[in-house]
Design a protein around this motif. Sequence first.
Motif, PDB file in Angstrom:
ATOM      1  N   ALA A 181     -37.810  88.246 -33.780  1.00  0.00           N
ATOM      2  CA  ALA A 181     -38.765  88.441 -32.814  1.00  0.00           C
ATOM      3  C   ALA A 181     -39.778  89.299 -32.864  1.00  0.00           C
ATOM      4  O   ALA A 181     -41.084  89.176 -32.467  1.00  0.00           O
ATOM      5  N   PHE A 366     -33.597  85.071 -30.019  1.00  0.00           N
ATOM      6  CA  PHE A 366     -34.864  85.069 -30.414  1.00  0.00           C
ATOM      7  C   PHE A 366     -35.833  84.955 -29.393  1.00  0.00           C
ATOM      8  O   PHE A 366     -36.709  85.694 -29.047  1.00  0.00           O
ATOM      9  N   TYR A 370     -38.308  87.773 -27.830  1.00  0.00           N
ATOM     10  CA  TYR A 370     -39.988  87.534 -28.208  1.00  0.00           C
ATOM     11  C   TYR A 370     -40.573  87.790 -26.753  1.00  0.00           C
ATOM     12  O   TYR A 370     -41.471  88.383 -26.714  1.00  0.00           O
TER      13      TYR A 370
END
Length: 408
Positions: A181, A366, A370
């Motif tokens: 990410a 992730f 992110y």
Amino acid sequence: MDTGSIAWGLTATALVLFMTPGVAFFYGGLVKAKSVISMMMMSFGALGLISVLWILYGFNMSAVNGPTEFAGNPFSDFGLGKLAMGETGSIDLLGATYGATFAIITVALISGAVADRAKFGSWMIFAGIWATLVYFPVAAWVWGGGWIMKLGETLGLGDIAVIDYAGGTAVHINAGAAALALALVLGKRVGFQKGITKPHNVPLVLIGASILWFGWFGFNAGAEWLNGLENVGIIVVNTLGATAAAILGWMLVEKFKDGKATSVGAASGAVAGLVAITPACANLEPGWALLLGAVAGAVCALAVELKFKFGFDDSLDVVGIHLVGGVIGTLYLGFFAIGTGLLTGGDLSQLLVQAIAAFAVLAYSFVVAYVLGFAIEKTIGFRIKNEDELAGIDTSVHGEEGYALERV
């Protein structure tokens, strides 16, 4: 508890703590000379910050009362004062400290994906929030009575439970997904292409890998101090064997692919083997552990090339080694776990729960990483300026040089 078990608990805690400087050396040797201070400081920054957060509230969050709870109450014993005053306070605090070392190294591992281009202050903010929102709860899911630990029971699979003895999901898949990410958020280094930078200090890489392998015996076998050291034999032989086989697997791929086996490849293969055996160390016969190591070394040697094919700049191959290796080791148990694997007397149940755990942690880590990385980049900025990257992040961010050599 007997004094021998307590002594092993203390020793294992020191071994795992020493692994984070090992990560610093390993990563530090892989980057260019103008980035070595920055790279190592990201590990040492994590060591300082995550230790404090774990003592304040992270340990409290790492255990839950049932599978429906997301995480423990961070304020249930803020600062661990109640734990210290309990009847078994000394042993409980040792266990808490052992758990802290896992949280520290998990965060430090992520940093390899953003080498050469991340602001230190932004990294520290990310590290603290990610540990709070992701690592501490995931540790509760996997080891602290949470939904992953109870998944087999929830699905009505009898005695089948997710096997993750030392952190295939909670550490390696978790860190690898977050690394992917951040690599996407920060973008590519200036001039990103195959061979963009060569390791500036190969002996440093080998020293780091050696420290990691040394410390990994505490990482994998450390929790046996709470189990009377009952399974320590199979854990240590599997930790040795899988790692050794992974070195051979990686070097063999290098030889066929590039014509030469390299020392950096051998070190990377060792780490890939250590990653893969982490969840499986107590639940494989030694022969199957050797096969796991060989497979992990070979597959990870190929996986590190994916960043060039798909265009994401995972600088030091956290995705190719930790995410891929963690998934391999976690799913491998579905086939070869002693007594419950598909090919060792069981059915598809073990593989099912292993896959659910692996991909749930991957997706959650992730997404949170992110969003968090994107928010930091759009507010205070996460990536340094291109001109600072080219000039050298060590001097622009830390005002230091790794090698202050003067001509005589």
